[in-house]
Design a protein around this motif. Structure first.
Motif, PDB file in Angstrom:
ATOM      1  N   LYS A 117      20.126  29.226   8.470  1.00 28.73           N
ATOM      2  CA  LYS A 117      21.841  29.656   8.611  1.00 28.73           C
ATOM      3  C   LYS A 117      22.354  29.480   7.012  1.00 28.73           C
ATOM      4  O   LYS A 117      22.011  28.797   6.320  1.00 28.73           O
ATOM      5  N   GLU A 118      22.886  30.771   6.878  1.00 28.04           N
ATOM      6  CA  GLU A 118      23.786  30.878   5.613  1.00 28.04           C
ATOM      7  C   GLU A 118      25.107  30.993   6.240  1.00 28.04           C
ATOM      8  O   GLU A 118      25.675  30.005   7.128  1.00 28.04           O
ATOM      9  N   THR A 119      26.000  31.824   5.964  1.00 23.10           N
ATOM     10  CA  THR A 119      27.213  31.985   6.524  1.00 23.10           C
ATOM     11  C   THR A 119      27.169  32.558   7.995  1.00 23.10           C
ATOM     12  O   THR A 119      27.771  31.849   8.684  1.00 23.10           O
ATOM     13  N   GLY A 120      26.220  33.192   7.964  1.00 27.70           N
ATOM     14  CA  GLY A 120      25.583  34.026   9.265  1.00 27.70           C
ATOM     15  C   GLY A 120      24.235  33.364   9.444  1.00 27.70           C
ATOM     16  O   GLY A 120      23.552  33.231   8.447  1.00 27.70           O
ATOM     17  N   ASN A 121      23.747  33.474  10.665  1.00 29.39           N
ATOM     18  CA  ASN A 121      22.520  33.231  10.795  1.00 29.39           C
ATOM     19  C   ASN A 121      21.454  34.375  10.654  1.00 29.39           C
ATOM     20  O   ASN A 121      21.726  35.591  10.665  1.00 29.39           O
ATOM     21  N   ILE A 122      20.289  34.177  10.343  1.00 30.57           N
ATOM     22  CA  ILE A 122      19.276  35.168   9.822  1.00 30.57           C
ATOM     23  C   ILE A 122      18.149  34.629  10.856  1.00 30.57           C
ATOM     24  O   ILE A 122      17.613  33.480  10.782  1.00 30.57           O
ATOM     25  N   TYR A 123      17.652  35.758  11.633  1.00 30.10           N
ATOM     26  CA  TYR A 123      16.264  35.536  12.410  1.00 30.10           C
ATOM     27  C   TYR A 123      15.324  36.551  11.947  1.00 30.10           C
ATOM     28  O   TYR A 123      15.558  37.572  12.005  1.00 30.10           O
ATOM     29  N   MET A 124      14.205  36.159  11.768  1.00 34.51           N
ATOM     30  CA  MET A 124      13.138  36.886  11.343  1.00 34.51           C
ATOM     31  C   MET A 124      11.908  36.782  12.439  1.00 34.51           C
ATOM     32  O   MET A 124      11.395  35.647  12.487  1.00 34.51           O
ATOM     33  N   PHE A 125      11.672  37.901  12.979  1.00 32.22           N
ATOM     34  CA  PHE A 125      10.230  37.992  13.672  1.00 32.22           C
ATOM     35  C   PHE A 125       9.190  38.785  13.222  1.00 32.22           C
ATOM     36  O   PHE A 125       8.946  39.716  12.801  1.00 32.22           O
ATOM     37  N   TYR A 126       7.959  37.739  13.001  1.00 33.69           N
ATOM     38  CA  TYR A 126       6.917  38.087  12.366  1.00 33.69           C
ATOM     39  C   TYR A 126       5.783  38.969  13.147  1.00 33.69           C
ATOM     40  O   TYR A 126       4.835  38.536  13.240  1.00 33.69           O
TER      41      TYR A 126
END
Length: 676
Positions: free
Chosen positions: A488-497
């Motif tokens: 979580k930053e200002t917006g969310n980041i999702y990383m799929f490995y």
């Protein structure tokens, strides 16, 4: 030396009486006749001189005894001003006007008591005395030197403030103010009175020593019990039309008694409710109200609880937006999966746009809530920079790589956002082992938790060798590496490995894959904060599309203010701490209006002042004694009622003059008795 009751000194005129008696001796002498005065004359002359000396000594002792007695009744004291006087040297007075001063003392609210005592202090000082009177605002306006009349006016204007200041902040401001008026530092031992309830949370130590002569005035609250609403939050951050959502309420009972059937009043745009809760002593209690939104748009409301002592924290204001749609942008790459846009197109809640990732421009960022990278193998710097800007503006980003991603490009982006780096593809240990059920991401998704997961297999994944300690793993593989990570930053980041390409398995066809994409979408709506703490949060985002010349007003029924505003990455930010008239803002719900309503901001006072635990007299003496010259700690309570005008009186000074008066009376008696 100064006198508390200088009018008593008029009593020194009484000294004329013994002087007059001495000068005009009205005693009648008796005449004796002798046959010869030859020898008597010499003896008479010697006796006359001795009697005159005796009379003068007796007169002096009487005058000194009367003078000492009169001075004792005039209440003498020695002020530090007598040691180092300088024209224009002020007296510092700080009054804590935070909300904890709403507590009741023996004569009413603590702030009212403090103001009355300060008036008495000002009244007792000379007419040419100057003052610097400060409150918790500590503004440049309060740096002014005030004469006696202006000081009275300043005290009358003091009212409660949502600002809370630590003791060291107050003293630091006072030191800077004194330096501005006295750059050569000639003003030594400046008198400094601090009127406060001295909450423990506002400091138990001071960092800098000073030359101030401190007189802390401790105002005791008769009742330190308090009942207040601590915070609010929804189970689900997104409120959708027709879907119920629980509004959780945290209530603190700061008393030694268990309370039953305490009334809690909920007020919203679409419904009002009243419920009754039991509140155990000295702990936080959580309760909840179910909210169902029937219409879209801006919503605001409040939750109130009844309390008889401190009342600023009895109401908690909140606001939110019920939106019809989430704006989703899919950037398709060489290995894009057709299932991704299909998942979002099946629900009208998602307003879907698809483009090739090489066509991605800043214009595409406009009002986007979620950007999904679908099967991209390269991450050019231009695309990476636009994604950075999108995240800063509150947009969420989901990254689902292609089957042969450029590891260097991806890792540059991942390291920038403190996510685990990406390694080469592996085929061992790729079975899903754990879901992070405790994370809000999965809240309400599953009926029950299962330790033995029967989840789709993934034949290949990109190993995450390390890093990204600040990220949150949502899905973990048997080999211990993450499959899905969130930060979580200002917006969310999702990383799929891994990849959604068929070469990496059939995960894309499983219900869990659809669930992940829908949860990412649901949690990606850019939301304005549910509430803001006054004096803490400086900027507030407005996500509505505004023109360059459009201004925003903060408005309610009582006032209308225009804050400073700036634009960054298609988002407008208003400055809540730089409003002209910021002191006029009170807790409540305010509309944000441009050419139309563009938002609602809910302001609440900090709950820091709700904790009424205070320092005792010994702790205050220790606090100030090690960082300045402590005159004494004064207390105001039903057991300690003092006259503030006596604060500068030297302890026992009048007793010294009583002793002197007795000594001179004794000397007079000895002279009469033994001096022949």
């Amino acid at each position: 030396m100064k006198f508390l009751y200088p009018q008593v000194l008029w009593g020194l005129t009484v000294l004329l009486i013994p002087i007059i008696i001495h000068l005009f001796n009205f005693k009648r002498y008796k005449t004796l006749y002798f046959s010869s005065l030859q020898f008597i004359k010499k003896v008479d002359q010697e006796a006359k001189s001795t009697k005159q000396l005796k009379r003068w000594l007796i007169l002096l002792s009487r005058l000194l005894a009367l003078s000492a007695l009169i001075i004792a009744f005039a209440q003498p004291y020695w002020s530090n001003d007598d040691k180092s006087t300088l024209p224009g040297r002020p007296i510092l007075i700080h009054v804590d006007n935070s909300f904890s001063m709403q507590a009741q003392g023996y004569e009413g609210e603590l702030l009212s008591m403090a103001k009355e005592k300060i008036r008495n202090v000002i009244q007792s000082l000379p007419n040419n005395q100057l003052f610097i009177i400060s409150t918790n605002a500590l503004t440049g306006r309060e740096e002014q030197l005030l004469n006696k009349a202006d000081a009275f006016e300043k005290v009358d204007q003091i009212d409660f403030s949502g600002l809370s200041k630590r003791i060291d902040q107050v003293i630091s401001w006072q030191k800077q103010t004194i330096r501005k008026h006295d750059p050569e530092e000639k003003w030594l031992n400046v008198e400094n009175y601090i009127f406060s309830d001295f909450q423990r949370i506002n400091g138990t130590s001071l960092s800098d020593s000073t030359d101030f002569n401190f007189t802390p005035v401790l105002l005791h609250a008769e009742n330190t019990e308090n009942l207040f609403i601590d915070s609010l939050w929804f189970d689900e951050p997104i409120n959708r039309i027709g879907r119920s959502n629980r509004l959780n309420i945290s209530i603190q009972n700061n008393s030694d008694q268990d309370l039953t059937n305490v009334e809690l009043e909920f007020s919203g745009d679409e419904e009002n409710k009243v419920l009754f809760v039991d509140l155990p002593a000295r702990i936080k209690t959580k309760t909840a109200i179910t909210v169902t939104n029937k219409k879209d748009g801006l919503k605001s409301g409040s939750v109130r609880i009844a309390d008889q002592n401190i009342y600023f924290d009895d109401a908690f204001y909140y606001s939110y937006v019920t939106e019809k749609q989430v704006n989703v942008l899919i950037l398709n790459g060489e290995d894009a999966s057709e299932n991704v846009p299909l998942i979002y197109s099946l629900d009208q809640y998602y307003n879907l746009v698809q483009i090739d990732y090489l066509s991605f421009t800043r214009e595409n960022l406009k009002e986007k809530d979620l950007i999904v990278l679908n099967g991209i193998n390269k991450l050019p710097s231009g695309v990476s920079n636009l994604l950075d800007d999108a995240i800063k503006s509150g947009t969420s980003v989901g990254i689902f790589p292609g089957r042969s991603p450029d590891i260097a490009d991806f890792n540059l982006f991942l390291s920038k956002h403190k996510l685990p780096s990406m390694g080469s593809a592996i085929t061992a240990g790729n079975r899903i082992d754990q879901l992070n059920y405790d994370d809000p991401f999965f809240e309400g998704v599953f009926d029950k938790r299962s330790e033995k997961l029967n989840l789709p297999g993934i034949s290949r994944t990109f190993i995450a060798p390390g890093g990204g300690s600040s990220s949150n793993t949502l899905i973990k593989l048997v080999n211990g590496t993450p499959l899905l990570v969130n930060r979580k930053e200002t917006g969310n980041i999702y990383m799929f490995y891994s990849s959604l390409h068929p070469e990496f398995g059939n995960f894309v066809k499983d219900a869990l894959c659809s669930t992940i994409f829908l949860r990412i979408g649901e949690r990606s709506k850019r939301l304005q904060p549910m509430y803001v703490e006054l004096g803490k949060q400086s900027t507030y985002p407005v996500y509505s599309d505004l023109g360059a010349d459009q201004t925003i007003k903060i408005k309610n029924d009582q006032l209308s203010l225009i804050p400073q505003q700036s634009s960054l990455n298609q988002v407008t930010y208003i400055q809540l701490n730089q409003i002209n008239g910021i002191e006029e803002l009170k807790a409540g719900n305010y509309q944000l209006i441009s050419d139309r309503p563009v938002g609602v901001v809910s302001l609440n006072y900090s709950r820091k002042e709700s904790q009424l635990d205070a320092l005792d007299k010994g702790e205050i003496e220790s606090l100030f004694g090690s960082n300045g010259n402590l005159t004494s700690v004064k207390e105001i309570s039903s057991k300690n009622q003092f006259d503030p005008s006596e604060m500068k009186k030297a302890s026992g000074a009048w007793r010294l003059f009583i002793v002197l008066a007795l000594i001179f009376v004794a000397i007079e008696m000895l002279l009469i008795r033994f001096l022949k």
